[in-house]
Design a protein around this motif. Structure first.
Motif, PDB file in Angstrom:
ATOM      1  N   TYR A  25     -50.180 -22.945  52.381  1.00  0.00           N
ATOM      2  CA  TYR A  25     -49.738 -22.950  50.979  1.00  0.00           C
ATOM      3  C   TYR A  25     -48.247 -23.196  50.791  1.00  0.00           C
ATOM      4  O   TYR A  25     -47.846 -24.077  50.024  1.00  0.00           O
TER       5      TYR A  25
ATOM      6  N   GLY B  96     -55.643 -28.422  49.845  1.00  0.00           N
ATOM      7  CA  GLY B  96     -55.454 -28.442  48.401  1.00  0.00           C
ATOM      8  C   GLY B  96     -54.172 -29.071  47.902  1.00  0.00           C
ATOM      9  O   GLY B  96     -53.889 -29.007  46.701  1.00  0.00           O
TER      10      GLY B  96
ATOM     11  N   VAL C 254     -59.195 -17.550  52.668  1.00  0.00           N
ATOM     12  CA  VAL C 254     -60.012 -18.724  52.977  1.00  0.00           C
ATOM     13  C   VAL C 254     -60.970 -18.418  54.122  1.00  0.00           C
ATOM     14  O   VAL C 254     -62.131 -18.848  54.117  1.00  0.00           O
TER      15      VAL C 254
ATOM     16  N   LYS D  72     -64.061 -16.808  53.016  1.00  0.00           N
ATOM     17  CA  LYS D  72     -64.942 -17.723  52.282  1.00  0.00           C
ATOM     18  C   LYS D  72     -65.754 -18.594  53.227  1.00  0.00           C
ATOM     19  O   LYS D  72     -66.956 -18.792  53.026  1.00  0.00           O
TER      20      LYS D  72
ATOM     21  N   GLU E 175     -62.158 -26.821  48.375  1.00  0.00           N
ATOM     22  CA  GLU E 175     -62.174 -25.953  47.199  1.00  0.00           C
ATOM     23  C   GLU E 175     -61.833 -24.512  47.559  1.00  0.00           C
ATOM     24  O   GLU E 175     -61.284 -23.760  46.743  1.00  0.00           O
ATOM     25  N   MET E 176     -62.139 -24.109  48.781  1.00  0.00           N
ATOM     26  CA  MET E 176     -61.836 -22.742  49.218  1.00  0.00           C
ATOM     27  C   MET E 176     -60.340 -22.488  49.224  1.00  0.00           C
ATOM     28  O   MET E 176     -59.870 -21.419  48.828  1.00  0.00           O
TER      29      MET E 176
ATOM     30  N   LYS F  98     -58.050 -24.223  47.463  1.00  0.00           N
ATOM     31  CA  LYS F  98     -57.540 -24.317  46.088  1.00  0.00           C
ATOM     32  C   LYS F  98     -57.780 -23.015  45.330  1.00  0.00           C
ATOM     33  O   LYS F  98     -56.868 -22.476  44.693  1.00  0.00           O
ATOM     34  N   SER F  99     -58.999 -22.498  45.394  1.00  0.00           N
ATOM     35  CA  SER F  99     -59.325 -21.287  44.633  1.00  0.00           C
ATOM     36  C   SER F  99     -58.574 -20.071  45.167  1.00  0.00           C
ATOM     37  O   SER F  99     -58.198 -19.178  44.403  1.00  0.00           O
ATOM     38  N   THR F 100     -58.336 -20.035  46.477  1.00  0.00           N
ATOM     39  CA  THR F 100     -57.619 -18.897  47.077  1.00  0.00           C
ATOM     40  C   THR F 100     -56.177 -18.869  46.636  1.00  0.00           C
ATOM     41  O   THR F 100     -55.644 -17.821  46.232  1.00  0.00           O
ATOM     42  N   TYR F 101     -55.516 -20.029  46.664  1.00  0.00           N
ATOM     43  CA  TYR F 101     -54.072 -20.041  46.432  1.00  0.00           C
ATOM     44  C   TYR F 101     -53.682 -20.224  44.968  1.00  0.00           C
ATOM     45  O   TYR F 101     -52.530 -19.998  44.610  1.00  0.00           O
ATOM     46  N   GLU F 102     -54.637 -20.571  44.130  1.00  0.00           N
ATOM     47  CA  GLU F 102     -54.335 -20.625  42.701  1.00  0.00           C
ATOM     48  C   GLU F 102     -53.944 -19.247  42.173  1.00  0.00           C
ATOM     49  O   GLU F 102     -53.155 -19.117  41.251  1.00  0.00           O
ATOM     50  N   ALA F 103     -54.514 -18.217  42.780  1.00  0.00           N
ATOM     51  CA  ALA F 103     -54.316 -16.855  42.267  1.00  0.00           C
ATOM     52  C   ALA F 103     -53.478 -15.984  43.201  1.00  0.00           C
ATOM     53  O   ALA F 103     -53.372 -14.788  42.984  1.00  0.00           O
TER      54      ALA F 103
END
Length: 860
Positions: free
Chosen positions: A280, A420, A573, A576, A703-704, A706-711
């Motif tokens: 990230y 991502g 990640v 996931k 997608e794993m 992206k979704s992890t690091y968005e938040a």
């Protein structure tokens, strides 16, 4: 190596006090909001130099008395004509960047431009084409930051002429693009910044000038301990305990994230700092206000080198060096030699990246790479995933190199997309690196590069192995493990010996574990931990561990319940893709429940063993074992009761947990008995390379990431509920045992105090080789009889709340008492006795190291 004690000062405090005070004076005179836009870099430098002059003209300038902070502003006004002349001088410099002619536009394929950059090809110097890629990063930094003040043209020439200058140990300045911290080492850095602000206030200057001038990323990852395991609720339970113990530290860091500009704090429970950096935080190429330049980073954790696997130059430094970089000062470093390490071939079936890294570590340690860069190249690179490269890079401290560098290539770009990063960002990165000759395209003819020395490894020669029992570079091929273990029992006490008498080697310690009969022998595994940044970033070995657990379950094998098993992923990640693959279910059945997201067992946060296990070890003097997938296995680090500690791949951690002992020949002896009554062997549970590759392909999805690091920066409820003051000055609590106002800058003046003479000094400690930072400043548990424990008990802290040395690094009082407090310290003055004590000279009294240093009552 000898450490001395003085009648006039406590050396446990003096070194830190003197170096930090000198550093502060240096930083104070060079404070400058460094403009990220390099187009305006020189103008910023000029105005910064003038601002620095306003607050830091030395006492001897113009005969002003700088010891009186109350008259500072009046005195500064008296030298305004001088300031104006300086401003004109630096403004002239600002307009004349020595390399402005090579400032080049980088066009976008569809029109427009990505930005501008300082072009190395535009220097038109044939020597650059032969430079290692890692040296080109140093060169670009020097060219971009050249101001003939902090970075000079002759520094640029030294780097271009690297082939001739590096053997001469010349020094160059280097300005990293950013700084990386974890919470153990980050807390004291923020403490220093906070007390610098106090000093600025007392000296009558602007406290807001104390801010990081480059991006600082701090990941809270070293505080979680494995208190609860083998439970579906382990993550939540351990996090609750983590917040109970560390609420004060976390509040302090949360305050710092708002009080200081340019500082990002990633909350606890997010992952291990180096994996978060890889997935990230790593930029690879910065685009700051239209100026393009390579990402580079220094961190206060030695394994910052993991980012080298992504083609980002990074390494670990001391706290003072990191703070200097945070405040915009260039780092002075010896222009390093570069070892070229050629990789060829392909790993054999069943051989893991961990086996490769332990092999590489042993080769490089034997070659001698201290103070050098290692740069990997060759046809074998195409066979290594980015995660494999990062695993090798992570272990740089273990083989002794400053960096283990993998230049950016197509594999790097694929990983950036997987994790991502946007298509436009990846296109910008590739375009810039190609344009500046920092990209490796193995589909094109390779320009021959020059290295200081050369090594080569055929990947097909790598075999399964582990390392231990006390050092990361003591590699043992798996096929030799049983004989090596027996040798260790027989050998005299040392890195490869425990000196267990022959008659005691077959001892069996029988005990009751929660009502069940249990037994331990020498070599019995009591801790099996899939932990640490080294391997948890690598899907192939993590999914491989899940496959071993699955095969074992299907055959009816089960890990013994008294073995403390744990799984601490490096990021969300990992969870996931373990869930996606269906393999977490089988890991849970073998006791490898997820216990938290952070650095646990590898840093010594392994938690307590069950009381019955601990008693069986202690009462019978059992040489118990830990097997972990980390990078550090020094005696006394993992756990006080595990004298043998082995580094292994995650799948091997599971295999050894199933076997229950390291005293086994996996080729010949069964691991256990299956549900059909037949013997089960290692080959029966070991997955093939194809099986692992299939699991990675189907389970690790973009997608794993992206979704992890968005938040990731949004934190968790416990973090978000922390209430912190909005003030930019920190309110010190004199009763705090975690965050203490240090003495470094109290009563300071504008004039550095200078060095003090050392009189009547005696030897405090006498060491042999292999003294590490673990011995000097332990990060693990605080022993119940230590000076630090006494300090805490005297202040009403119960033993259960001691936490760890690492968690208390924000308190200089605790850390002074923790210096040389490692329980496995070997001090020659003690004539073979192991422990954190010494013989006080001249009385001959045996004391804890801190007590010996303080025995004459001298304190700073």
């Amino acid at each position: 190596m000898a450490v001395s004690s003085s009648a006039s000062s406590s050396l446990l405090r003096a070194a830190s006090l003197y170096s930090r005070t000198r550093f502060f004076h240096s930083s104070f005179r060079n404070l400058s909001p460094s403009s990220p836009s390099l187009l305006n870099h020189q103008r910023s430098l000029a105005s910064a130099a003038v601002r620095s002059f306003h607050c830091s003209v030395p006492r001897w300038s113009h005969r002003l008395d700088w010891r009186s902070p109350f008259s500072l502003r009046a005195q500064i006004r008296a030298v305004n004509p001088v300031i104006e002349r300086l401003e004109r001088k630096f403004s002239t410099m600002a307009a004349e960047h020595p390399f402005k002619a090579v400032l080049t536009s980088l066009p976008k394929p569809g029109g427009g431009e990505f930005g501008k950059f300082y072009s190395l090809p535009a220097l038109n110097d044939p020597r650059i084409d032969k430079l290692p890629y890692s040296i080109r990063i140093l060169l670009e930094s020097a060219v971009r930051n050249c101001d003939n003040f902090q970075v000079k043209e002759e520094d640029v020439e030294k780097i271009i002429d690297w082939q001739n200058t590096s053997p001469k140990q010349v020094e160059i300045p280097f300005k990293p693009a950013r700084v990386l911290l974890q919470d153990f080492t980050g807390v004291p850095a923020v403490v220093d910044l906070a007390c610098m602000r106090d000093a600025m206030h007392k000296l009558g200057s602007d406290t807001n000038k104390i801010n990081p001038l480059v991006p600082v990323d701090l990941v809270i990852d070293h505080s979680v301990q494995v208190d609860v395991t083998r439970s579906e609720n382990a993550v939540q339970a351990n996090m609750e305990l983590e917040f109970q113990r560390n609420k004060e530290r976390f509040s302090f860091l949360k305050w710092g994230s708002t009080a200081f500009h340019n500082m990002l704090v990633v909350p606890p429970g997010s992952g291990i700092v180096h994996q978060v950096n890889l997935e990230y935080l790593g930029r690879v190429v910065f685009n700051t206000n239209g100026m393009l330049y390579p990402d580079s980073v220094v961190g206060t954790d030695s394994h910052t080198t993991m980012i080298d696997g992504l083609g980002v130059a990074g390494w670990g430094v001391g706290g003072i060096e990191a703070e200097a970089a945070m405040l915009g000062q260039p780092m002075s470093m010896v222009l390093p030699g570069v070892v070229g390490f050629k990789l060829s071939g392909k790993l054999r079936n069943g051989v893991t990246a961990t086996d490769l890294v332990l092999t590489v570590t042993q080769i490089l340690r034997k070659h001698g790479v201290v103070g050098k860069f290692v740069e990997f190249y060759g046809d074998g690179m195409s066979e290594l995933s980015l995660a494999d490269r990062a695993t090798i890079a992570n272990m740089s401290p273990e083989y002794g190199a400053t960096m283990g560098f993998f230049p950016v290539d197509h594999v790097t770009l694929q990983y950036l997309k997987l994790t991502g990063r946007s298509d436009e960002t990846v296109a910008m990165i590739e375009s810039y690196l190609r344009a500046n000759k920092m990209f490796v395209d193995y589909n094109e003819p390779q320009q021959e590069r020059v290295y200081s020395s050369y090594l080569e490894l055929n990947l097909a020669e790598v075999e399964p192995c582990i390392s231990g029992p006390k050092r990361p570079h003591d590699r043992v091929p798996l096929r030799e493990m049983k004989s090596d273990w027996n040798s260790c029992l027989n050998n005299k006490a040392g890195f490869k010996g425990f000196a267990v008498p022959k008659e005691a080697q077959d001892k069996v310690a029988k005990f009751s574990f929660h009502g069940q009969p249990a037994e331990l022998r020498h070599g019995s595994v009591v801790i099996a931990a899939i932990t640490s940044c080294t391997n948890t970033s690598n899907p192939s070995v993590m999914l491989g561990a899940g496959l071993v657990a699955k095969k074992a379950c299907e055959l009816g094998l089960q890990v013994k319940p008294w073995i403390k098993t744990s799984l601490a992923p490096g990021s969300g990640v990992v969870t996931k893709y373990l869930l996606q693959s269906g393999l977490q279910e089988y890991l849970n059945k073998q006791g490898f429940h997820i216990v938290g997201y952070g650095c646990t067992t590898c840093i010594g946060n392994s938690g307590e063993l069950d009381e019955s296990v601990a008693s069986a070890i202690s009462e019978n003097d059992i040489v118990a074992s830990a097997v972990l997938s980390g990078n550090r296995n020094f005696e006394g680090r993992v756990h006080a009761l595990t004298r043998a500690n082995y580094l292994a791949s995650p799948p091997l951690v599971v295999a050894y947990a199933l076997a229950g002992t390291v005293d086994i020949d996996f080729d010949k002896e069964p691991i256990g008995t299956g549900k059909d009554g037949k013997s089960v062997y290692f080959k029966d549970i070991w997955p093939s390379t194809a099986e692992i590759a299939e699991a990675v392909q189907s389970s690790v999805l973009p997608e794993m990431f992206k979704s992890t690091y968005e938040a990731i920066t949004k934190g968790n409820p416990m973090w978000n509920q922390l209430s912190v003051p909005s003030s930019t000055m920190y309110s010190w609590d004199p009763n705090s045992t975690y965050i203490h106002e240090p003495p470094y800058f109290k009563n300071m003046t504008m004039e550095p105090p200078g060095a003090h003479g050392v009189k009547d000094a005696y030897c405090l400690l006498n060491f042999g080789d292999s003294i590490t930072t673990d011995h000097i400043s332990p990060a693990g548990s605080i022993h119940k009889d230590s000076p630090a424990a006494k300090f805490l008990l005297d202040r009403g802290v119960e033993r259960k709340d001691f936490n760890s040395y690492g968690s208390r690094r924000g308190n200089d009082e605790v850390m002074a008492r923790g210096t040389f407090a490692n329980i496995r310290l070997v001090n020659k003055l003690l004539n073979g006795e192991v422990g954190p004590k010494t013989v006080h000279v001249p009385t001959g009294e045996k004391l804890y190291v801190f007590d010996a240093a303080m025995v004459q009552g001298c304190r700073i």
